[in-house]
Design a protein around this motif. Structure first.
Motif, short mmCIF file in Angstrom:
data_model
loop_
_atom_site.label_atom_id
_atom_site.label_comp_id
_atom_site.label_asym_id
_atom_site.label_seq_id
_atom_site.Cartn_x
_atom_site.Cartn_y
_atom_site.Cartn_z
N GLN A 67 -1.41 8.74 -25.17
CA GLN A 67 -0.57 9.58 -24.32
C GLN A 67 0.37 8.70 -23.51
O GLN A 67 0.05 7.56 -23.17
CB GLN A 67 -1.44 10.41 -23.36
N SER A 68 1.55 9.24 -23.18
CA SER A 68 2.55 8.49 -22.42
C SER A 68 2.33 8.69 -20.92
O SER A 68 1.91 9.75 -20.46
CB SER A 68 3.95 8.96 -22.80
N ASN A 69 2.64 7.64 -20.14
CA ASN A 69 2.50 7.69 -18.68
C ASN A 69 3.66 6.95 -18.04
O ASN A 69 3.94 5.79 -18.37
CB ASN A 69 1.17 7.06 -18.26
N LEU A 70 4.33 7.62 -17.11
CA LEU A 70 5.53 7.07 -16.46
C LEU A 70 5.14 6.16 -15.30
O LEU A 70 4.26 6.52 -14.49
CB LEU A 70 6.42 8.21 -15.96
N THR A 94 -4.59 4.09 -17.77
CA THR A 94 -3.13 4.05 -17.92
C THR A 94 -2.46 5.07 -17.02
O THR A 94 -1.36 4.84 -16.51
CB THR A 94 -2.74 4.29 -19.39
N GLU A 95 -3.11 6.21 -16.80
CA GLU A 95 -2.50 7.27 -15.99
C GLU A 95 -2.25 6.83 -14.55
O GLU A 95 -1.19 7.11 -13.98
CB GLU A 95 -3.39 8.52 -15.98
N ALA A 96 -3.23 6.16 -13.95
CA ALA A 96 -3.11 5.79 -12.53
C ALA A 96 -3.02 4.29 -12.31
O ALA A 96 -2.73 3.85 -11.20
CB ALA A 96 -4.32 6.33 -11.76
N GLY A 97 -3.25 3.49 -13.35
CA GLY A 97 -3.29 2.05 -13.17
C GLY A 97 -4.64 1.63 -12.59
O GLY A 97 -5.62 2.38 -12.62
N SER A 98 -4.71 0.44 -12.04
CA SER A 98 -5.95 -0.05 -11.44
C SER A 98 -6.26 0.75 -10.18
O SER A 98 -5.38 0.98 -9.35
CB SER A 98 -5.82 -1.53 -11.11
N MET A 99 -7.53 1.15 -10.03
CA MET A 99 -7.91 2.00 -8.90
C MET A 99 -9.04 1.43 -8.05
O MET A 99 -9.16 1.75 -6.88
CB MET A 99 -8.33 3.38 -9.41
N ALA A 100 -9.91 0.61 -8.68
CA ALA A 100 -11.08 0.14 -7.95
C ALA A 100 -11.55 -1.18 -8.54
O ALA A 100 -11.20 -1.55 -9.66
CB ALA A 100 -12.20 1.18 -8.01
#
Length: 554
Positions: free
Chosen positions: A153-156, A286-292
């Motif tokens: 899936q694509s993520n901006l 990929t949707e949010a990037g690094s989170m924790a």
């Protein structure tokens, strides 16, 4: 000519805390300063053809970073595919009308290629007082999921989101006052994990980075020896296990960072012993990037990066943070258990959860238990695509152990009902550069290794000693004799012994000189069970199930 612009709160410079003479990258045989980088970015940006979207395929990390920033300055969006397969690139070109790809070596592609390495053979020197900045909300990249849990899936991605995440990561895991730290990555820059840690973190936190991408343990060792104990190795569990099993002595590091797959505690502890450094693990998507982040040798709980919150609603996990342009709906549907607003544990992904006989587990946890067995180099537990009503987990394992030894070890660690069957020992798993395997590839591997589909025919002999006692004048071939002939031919074809006849049903009679067509296929999730069908012409004469010792071995 002088390049520079005023700093605005809504813009972020391509290099934070710019110092022209400060080293930035170990590139090929030399070292590039921050000035060199900005100068190269401005030069390449002026040379690149105009477009809306461009596929960034540069393999050298310095070239990738130059191209990434140069495209962003021209307001061109970097397309970051999860792989370089011809069909993937062809689809990107069509969907986004990408007129070309930027590369740094000769490649055969379905798109026009612009080699930026040629632009960098001679770069005019410019006076640069202040590095250029990019608006916080400018779209600079579209990243694609790996497909490990389904279709990519694509993520901006905006410049502000990438820059802020990089700063949050750097301040969490590395002393940002230590400006001599060198980031060395085994992962590609096109992957979100690689982009944030090996490109954006050096640009935004003042660290240096190595432009290479070592893969094998000996290559990693050679690059690490160049930078003494100032290196942070950005890698994956598969690279760590390979290094542990290599028998090589590794230089002492500043730190280790791992992501893309769960890192079991045993591998984390062995990695810390091998590299004499702390291991940090990143949780992200990929949707949010690094989170924790977490220290896997110290705790199983994840610590959210500053500003991040995870919530669950209507079977969806949603990530929010001030620097995200919009709330990120995580497609993998992770299941979290929060111990506080900042800490959580991960129960697994919704697609990972399995229920057998009223008992619950997750494929991710079963895989971790498998990987913790001494002698297992790599492995994955998965659910095969099958028509069976009850689907049980299967596994591919890279190991020197036997199947019997693996099962004996697993019985001590997990409920026997979840032990993968079949448990197929193979030479290697086809992981990508980030150590992941797409669901599609796993199912293809299952199809090629696990399914038996054999067709052959038997011509019934005209005469046989037992015929005289079976309906003289209208001889019918005894069922036991038919089955004996079928199983004899089948064993020779699959190179395995039939150990048990589970069920056989005779539906029609067979006579001498009839030609029988036999079809054999695997049952799916039931290891070693084969489904038989035999017909004469259009008439089905026999069907049933037999069990063999080791039909799956090539």
């Amino acid at each position: 000519m002088t390049f520079g612009e005023a700093q605005y709160t809504q813009k972020i410079a391509i290099i934070s805390a710019y110092s022209a003479a400060k080293d930035l990258a170990y590139h090929q045989s030399g070292v590039k300063s921050q000035y060199d980088f900005v100068n190269d970015v401005l030069h390449v940006s002026a040379q690149l053809p105009d477009a809306n979207y461009v596929v960034n395929l540069c393999q050298n990390r310095y070239h990738f970073a130059v191209a990434f920033c140069a495209l962003a300055l021209k307001k061109i969006v970097n397309l970051l595919p999860s792989n370089k397969q011809w069909k993937t690139l062809e689809n990107l070109g069509q969907e986004y009308k990408a007129s070309y790809a930027v590369v740094d070596s000769e490649e055969n592609l379905p798109l026009n290629a612009v080699n930026i390495a040629e632009y960098l053979t001679h770069t005019p020197q410019h006076t640069i007082d202040i590095p250029p900045s990019i608006p916080f909300e400018q779209l600079v990249a579209i990243a694609f999921t790996s497909g490990s849990t389904g279709k990519p899936q694509s993520n901006l991605k905006t410049w502000g989101t990438l820059a802020t995440t990089a700063r949050l990561l750097g301040s969490r895991m590395i002393d940002t006052n230590d400006q001599q730290v060198v980031i060395l990555g085994t992962v590609p820059a096109q992957h979100m994990y690689g982009l944030e840690t090996t490109v954006m973190m050096p640009l935004q936190c003042g660290f240096l980075f190595d432009s290479s991408k070592p893969f094998f343990p000996i290559d990693i060792q050679e690059r690490l020896e160049l930078h003494a104990n100032k290196t942070v190795l950005v890698t994956t569990p598969i690279h760590l296990r390979a290094s542990i099993n290599s028998g090589l002595t590794m230089p002492e590091l500043y730190g280790l960072i791992s992501a893309t797959a769960p890192l079991d505690k045993q591998t984390a502890e062995k990695s810390e012993q091998l590299f004499h450094a702390q291991v940090w693990e990143i949780f992200g998507c990929t949707e949010a990037g690094s989170m924790a982040t977490r220290r896997p040798t110290q705790s199983s709980y994840w610590h959210l990066l500053n500003g991040f919150r995870l919530t669950q609603s209507n079977n969806k996990t949603i990530a929010t943070a001030p620097h995200l342009v919009a709330d990120a709906i995580i497609q993998d549907q992770i299941i979290i258990e929060s111990s506080s607003p900042e800490y959580f544990s991960l129960s697994g992904r919704a697609t990972d959860l399995i229920n057998i006989g009223g008992k619950r587990s997750s494929l991710a946890d079963l895989t971790i238990q498998l990987l913790e067995i001494d002698g297992v180099e790599d492995g994955i537990v998965f659910l095969p695509d099958t028509q069976d009503v009850e689907v049980r987990p299967a596994a591919f394992v890279v190991t020197r152990l036997s199947e019997k030894e693996l099962i004996a070890a697993l019985v001590l660690k997990i409920d026997p009902i979840f032990i993968p069957r079949p448990l197929k020992i193979i030479s290697r798993l086809p992981r990508n550069e980030t150590g992941k395997i797409s669901r599609e590839i796993i199912q293809q591997l299952w199809a090629s290794n696990m399914q038996t589909n054999i067709q052959f025919q038997i011509t019934i002999p005209k005469t046989h000693a037992c015929y005289e006692d079976h309906f003289p004048g209208d001889t019918l071939v005894p069922g036991a004799l038919l089955l004996k002939w079928i199983l004899r031919d089948l064993e020779s074809r699959i190179n395995s012994k039939i150990t048990h006849i589970k069920a056989i049903k005779f539906l029609s009679s067979v006579r001498p000189q009839d030609v029988m067509q036999i079809t054999v296929r695997a049952s799916g999730s039931k290891p070693g069970v084969l489904l038989l069908e035999s017909s004469v012409g259009d008439l089905l004469v026999l069907k049933g199930q037999v069990e063999c010792k080791n039909v799956l071995e090539k």
